[in-house]
Write a protein that holds these residues in place. Structure first.
Motif, PDB file in Angstrom:
ATOM      1  N   GLU A  19     -62.844  17.042 -27.359  1.00  0.00           N
ATOM      2  CA  GLU A  19     -61.669  17.200 -28.198  1.00  0.00           C
ATOM      3  C   GLU A  19     -60.468  17.632 -27.370  1.00  0.00           C
ATOM      4  OE1 GLU A  19     -59.470  16.885 -31.565  1.00  0.00           O
ATOM      5  OE2 GLU A  19     -61.568  16.348 -31.327  1.00  0.00           O
ATOM      6  N   ALA A  20     -60.704  18.502 -26.398  1.00  0.00           N
ATOM      7  CA  ALA A  20     -59.619  18.990 -25.555  1.00  0.00           C
ATOM      8  C   ALA A  20     -59.026  17.874 -24.705  1.00  0.00           C
ATOM      9  CB  ALA A  20     -60.127  20.120 -24.659  1.00  0.00           C
ATOM     10  N   GLN A  21     -59.844  16.881 -24.400  1.00  0.00           N
ATOM     11  CA  GLN A  21     -59.369  15.774 -23.582  1.00  0.00           C
ATOM     12  C   GLN A  21     -58.469  14.831 -24.378  1.00  0.00           C
ATOM     13  OE1 GLN A  21     -63.242  14.452 -22.422  1.00  0.00           O
ATOM     14  NE2 GLN A  21     -63.279  15.660 -20.551  1.00  0.00           N
ATOM     15  N   GLN A  22     -58.542  14.879 -25.690  1.00  0.00           N
ATOM     16  CA  GLN A  22     -57.707  14.064 -26.546  1.00  0.00           C
ATOM     17  C   GLN A  22     -56.479  14.888 -26.945  1.00  0.00           C
ATOM     18  OE1 GLN A  22     -61.671  13.075 -28.673  1.00  0.00           O
ATOM     19  NE2 GLN A  22     -60.186  11.621 -29.497  1.00  0.00           N
ATOM     20  N   LYS A  23     -55.306  14.433 -26.557  1.00  0.00           N
ATOM     21  CA  LYS A  23     -54.086  15.196 -26.817  1.00  0.00           C
ATOM     22  C   LYS A  23     -53.485  14.925 -28.190  1.00  0.00           C
ATOM     23  CE  LYS A  23     -52.686  16.002 -22.049  1.00  0.00           C
ATOM     24  NZ  LYS A  23     -51.559  15.991 -21.099  1.00  0.00           N
ATOM     25  N   CYS A  24     -53.830  13.801 -28.773  1.00  0.00           N
ATOM     26  CA  CYS A  24     -53.299  13.462 -30.093  1.00  0.00           C
ATOM     27  C   CYS A  24     -53.986  14.312 -31.156  1.00  0.00           C
ATOM     28  CB  CYS A  24     -53.533  11.990 -30.390  1.00  0.00           C
ATOM     29  SG  CYS A  24     -52.681  10.878 -29.228  1.00  0.00           S
ATOM     30  N   THR A  25     -53.228  14.738 -32.154  1.00  0.00           N
ATOM     31  CA  THR A  25     -53.769  15.601 -33.198  1.00  0.00           C
ATOM     32  C   THR A  25     -53.283  15.139 -34.568  1.00  0.00           C
ATOM     33  OG1 THR A  25     -51.887  17.129 -32.977  1.00  0.00           O
ATOM     34  CG2 THR A  25     -53.861  17.618 -31.666  1.00  0.00           C
ATOM     35  N   GLY A  26     -53.901  15.701 -35.591  1.00  0.00           N
ATOM     36  CA  GLY A  26     -53.484  15.411 -36.956  1.00  0.00           C
ATOM     37  C   GLY A  26     -54.195  14.210 -37.538  1.00  0.00           C
ATOM     38  N   SER A  27     -53.788  13.866 -38.762  1.00  0.00           N
ATOM     39  CA  SER A  27     -54.356  12.712 -39.455  1.00  0.00           C
ATOM     40  C   SER A  27     -53.243  12.001 -40.223  1.00  0.00           C
ATOM     41  CB  SER A  27     -55.453  13.168 -40.416  1.00  0.00           C
ATOM     42  OG  SER A  27     -56.004  12.068 -41.094  1.00  0.00           O
ATOM     43  N   ARG A  29     -53.583  10.570 -36.210  1.00  0.00           N
ATOM     44  CA  ARG A  29     -53.321  11.240 -34.947  1.00  0.00           C
ATOM     45  C   ARG A  29     -51.954  10.839 -34.388  1.00  0.00           C
ATOM     46  NH1 ARG A  29     -58.882  12.372 -31.618  1.00  0.00           N
ATOM     47  NH2 ARG A  29     -59.880  13.479 -33.329  1.00  0.00           N
ATOM     48  N   MET A  30     -51.228  11.881 -33.945  1.00  0.00           N
ATOM     49  CA  MET A  30     -49.877  11.682 -33.421  1.00  0.00           C
ATOM     50  C   MET A  30     -49.717  12.463 -32.119  1.00  0.00           C
ATOM     51  SD  MET A  30     -48.268   9.904 -35.933  1.00  0.00           S
ATOM     52  CE  MET A  30     -46.505  10.256 -35.830  1.00  0.00           C
ATOM     53  N   TYR A  31     -48.730  12.045 -31.337  1.00  0.00           N
ATOM     54  CA  TYR A  31     -48.386  12.779 -30.114  1.00  0.00           C
ATOM     55  C   TYR A  31     -46.898  12.552 -29.851  1.00  0.00           C
ATOM     56  CZ  TYR A  31     -48.754  14.596 -25.326  1.00  0.00           C
ATOM     57  OH  TYR A  31     -48.602  15.346 -24.170  1.00  0.00           O
ATOM     58  N   ASN A  32     -46.162  13.625 -29.698  1.00  0.00           N
ATOM     59  CA  ASN A  32     -44.710  13.537 -29.504  1.00  0.00           C
ATOM     60  C   ASN A  32     -44.040  12.708 -30.598  1.00  0.00           C
ATOM     61  OD1 ASN A  32     -44.797  15.141 -27.218  1.00  0.00           O
ATOM     62  ND2 ASN A  32     -44.881  13.414 -25.788  1.00  0.00           N
ATOM     63  N   GLY A  33     -44.534  12.843 -31.821  1.00  0.00           N
ATOM     64  CA  GLY A  33     -43.929  12.159 -32.952  1.00  0.00           C
ATOM     65  C   GLY A  33     -44.263  10.684 -33.080  1.00  0.00           C
ATOM     66  N   LYS A  34     -45.204  10.178 -32.275  1.00  0.00           N
ATOM     67  CA  LYS A  34     -45.562   8.754 -32.323  1.00  0.00           C
ATOM     68  C   LYS A  34     -47.045   8.601 -32.649  1.00  0.00           C
ATOM     69  CE  LYS A  34     -41.974   7.340 -29.064  1.00  0.00           C
ATOM     70  NZ  LYS A  34     -41.676   6.719 -27.745  1.00  0.00           N
ATOM     71  N   PRO A  35     -47.401   7.509 -33.337  1.00  0.00           N
ATOM     72  CA  PRO A  35     -48.808   7.292 -33.668  1.00  0.00           C
ATOM     73  C   PRO A  35     -49.630   7.003 -32.417  1.00  0.00           C
ATOM     74  CG  PRO A  35     -47.507   5.368 -34.249  1.00  0.00           C
ATOM     75  CD  PRO A  35     -46.530   6.436 -33.856  1.00  0.00           C
ATOM     76  N   THR A  96     -47.998   3.924 -24.379  1.00  0.00           N
ATOM     77  CA  THR A  96     -47.592   4.981 -23.452  1.00  0.00           C
ATOM     78  C   THR A  96     -48.722   5.985 -23.346  1.00  0.00           C
ATOM     79  OG1 THR A  96     -45.264   4.709 -24.081  1.00  0.00           O
ATOM     80  CG2 THR A  96     -45.876   6.752 -22.949  1.00  0.00           C
ATOM     81  N   THR A  97     -49.196   6.230 -22.147  1.00  0.00           N
ATOM     82  CA  THR A  97     -50.318   7.135 -21.948  1.00  0.00           C
ATOM     83  C   THR A  97     -49.926   8.572 -22.288  1.00  0.00           C
ATOM     84  OG1 THR A  97     -49.722   7.368 -19.607  1.00  0.00           O
ATOM     85  CG2 THR A  97     -51.343   5.685 -20.152  1.00  0.00           C
ATOM     86  N   THR A  98     -50.867   9.284 -22.903  1.00  0.00           N
ATOM     87  CA  THR A  98     -50.636  10.681 -23.262  1.00  0.00           C
ATOM     88  C   THR A  98     -51.167  11.639 -22.201  1.00  0.00           C
ATOM     89  OG1 THR A  98     -52.772  10.979 -24.376  1.00  0.00           O
ATOM     90  CG2 THR A  98     -50.947  10.079 -25.694  1.00  0.00           C
ATOM     91  N   GLY A  99     -51.990  11.118 -21.296  1.00  0.00           N
ATOM     92  CA  GLY A  99     -52.693  11.977 -20.352  1.00  0.00           C
ATOM     93  C   GLY A  99     -54.071  12.359 -20.862  1.00  0.00           C
ATOM     94  N   GLY A 100     -54.381  11.970 -22.115  1.00  0.00           N
ATOM     95  CA  GLY A 100     -55.677  12.264 -22.713  1.00  0.00           C
ATOM     96  C   GLY A 100     -56.599  11.056 -22.686  1.00  0.00           C
ATOM     97  N   THR A 170     -49.918   6.469 -27.104  1.00  0.00           N
ATOM     98  CA  THR A 170     -49.106   6.283 -28.302  1.00  0.00           C
ATOM     99  C   THR A 170     -48.725   4.806 -28.330  1.00  0.00           C
ATOM    100  OG1 THR A 170     -47.020   6.796 -27.157  1.00  0.00           O
ATOM    101  CG2 THR A 170     -48.186   8.628 -28.232  1.00  0.00           C
ATOM    102  N   TRP A 171     -48.402   4.306 -29.522  1.00  0.00           N
ATOM    103  CA  TRP A 171     -48.049   2.892 -29.603  1.00  0.00           C
ATOM    104  C   TRP A 171     -46.879   2.680 -30.558  1.00  0.00           C
ATOM    105  CZ3 TRP A 171     -48.477  -0.619 -33.782  1.00  0.00           C
ATOM    106  CH2 TRP A 171     -49.049  -0.083 -34.942  1.00  0.00           C
ATOM    107  N   GLU A 172     -46.115   1.632 -30.269  1.00  0.00           N
ATOM    108  CA  GLU A 172     -44.976   1.232 -31.098  1.00  0.00           C
ATOM    109  C   GLU A 172     -44.717  -0.248 -30.856  1.00  0.00           C
ATOM    110  OE1 GLU A 172     -41.258   3.115 -29.482  1.00  0.00           O
ATOM    111  OE2 GLU A 172     -42.680   3.925 -28.015  1.00  0.00           O
ATOM    112  N   TRP A 173     -44.219  -0.932 -31.862  1.00  0.00           N
ATOM    113  CA  TRP A 173     -43.918  -2.348 -31.714  1.00  0.00           C
ATOM    114  C   TRP A 173     -42.792  -2.526 -30.706  1.00  0.00           C
ATOM    115  CZ3 TRP A 173     -47.631  -5.241 -33.164  1.00  0.00           C
ATOM    116  CH2 TRP A 173     -48.420  -4.891 -34.262  1.00  0.00           C
ATOM    117  N   ALA A 174     -42.805  -3.645 -29.980  1.00  0.00           N
ATOM    118  CA  ALA A 174     -41.842  -3.862 -28.902  1.00  0.00           C
ATOM    119  C   ALA A 174     -41.459  -5.337 -28.825  1.00  0.00           C
ATOM    120  CB  ALA A 174     -42.436  -3.395 -27.570  1.00  0.00           C
ATOM    121  N   ASN A 175     -40.448  -5.622 -28.038  1.00  0.00           N
ATOM    122  CA  ASN A 175     -39.965  -6.984 -27.820  1.00  0.00           C
ATOM    123  C   ASN A 175     -40.728  -7.606 -26.651  1.00  0.00           C
ATOM    124  OD1 ASN A 175     -38.247  -9.100 -26.540  1.00  0.00           O
ATOM    125  ND2 ASN A 175     -36.867  -8.601 -28.222  1.00  0.00           N
TER     126      ASN A 175
END
Length: 203
Positions: A19-27, A29-35, A96-100, A170-175
């Motif tokens: 769990e500590a190796q995964q930086k994303c949290t919540g439901s 899961r988000m990190y720095n405001g991104k899914p 974008t890698t989270t480091g986790g 984290t992921w987001e749609w892109a061009n």
């Protein structure tokens, strides 16, 4: 009895480390405001579920095994369960890698590395993908807690060559054209227009 307690303790500690190796949290899961999403890698020189591959033994689509392309989990590829020409075929996303990473299934990758990938395949809800791509329904998650998963094409070591070892992202749609312009490894929209499922993308 002592051995049983010790085993339980070790399993609990292992779960905490994972769990500590995964930086994303919540439901979800988000990190720095991104899914967030989990990732794995695979190698497949066939056309894939978006029809971007060799036809009749020709070699018109080498970019589908050399480029930055991915298979999206079934729930993202086509929530209705279709396994061909899903509505996200030919669309691109920035990872974008989270480091986790998921403990036992990857390794540390430096945080903040971003790459743009095109969806050219499906990661179906069936063996051997059940632990990663088995999300069913809008809010469902895989075995590791992510509602989105990307299986990254590594047919020519393009993923391992970047030092990516199944990183949490984290992921987001892109061009797609923007991604192609960055390093040429992301397929552009013109390249996708050669695919059999080109009608799924309006660009």
């Amino acid at each position: 009895m002592m051995k049983v307690y010790l085993s339980v303790l070790l399993l609990s500690l292992g779960a905490l480390v994972a769990e500590a190796q995964q930086k994303c949290t919540g439901s979800p899961r988000m990190y720095n405001g991104k899914p967030c999403a989990s990732t794995t890698r695979y190698a497949d020189s066939r056309k894939g579920a978006c029809g971007c591959g060799p036809h009749d033994n020709d070699n018109q689509f080498p970019w589908n095994s050399y480029g930055l392309v991915a298979a999206a989990n079934q729930n993202l590829f086509d929530p209705s369960g279709g396994k061909w020409c899903g509505p996200v075929c030919g669309k691109c996303f920035k990872l974008t890698t989270t480091g986790g990473f998921v403990g036992g299934h990857g390794g540390a990758t430096a945080e903040g590395q971003s790459k743009i990938f095109m969806v050219t395949n499906d990661c179906p809800n069936e063996w051997p993908n059940l632990s990663w791509c088995n999300q069913q329904g809008l809010h469902s998650v895989n075995q590791y807690g992510y509602n989105v998963h990307f299986d990254l094409e590594n047919g020519h070591n393009q993923i391992t060559g970047m030092g990516w070892d199944n990183p949490e992202v984290t992921w987001e749609w892109a061009n797609c054209d923007e991604g192609h312009g960055q390093d040429g490894r992301t397929p552009n929209y013109g390249m996708y227009k050669q695919c059999q499922c080109r009608h799924t993308n309006t660009k």
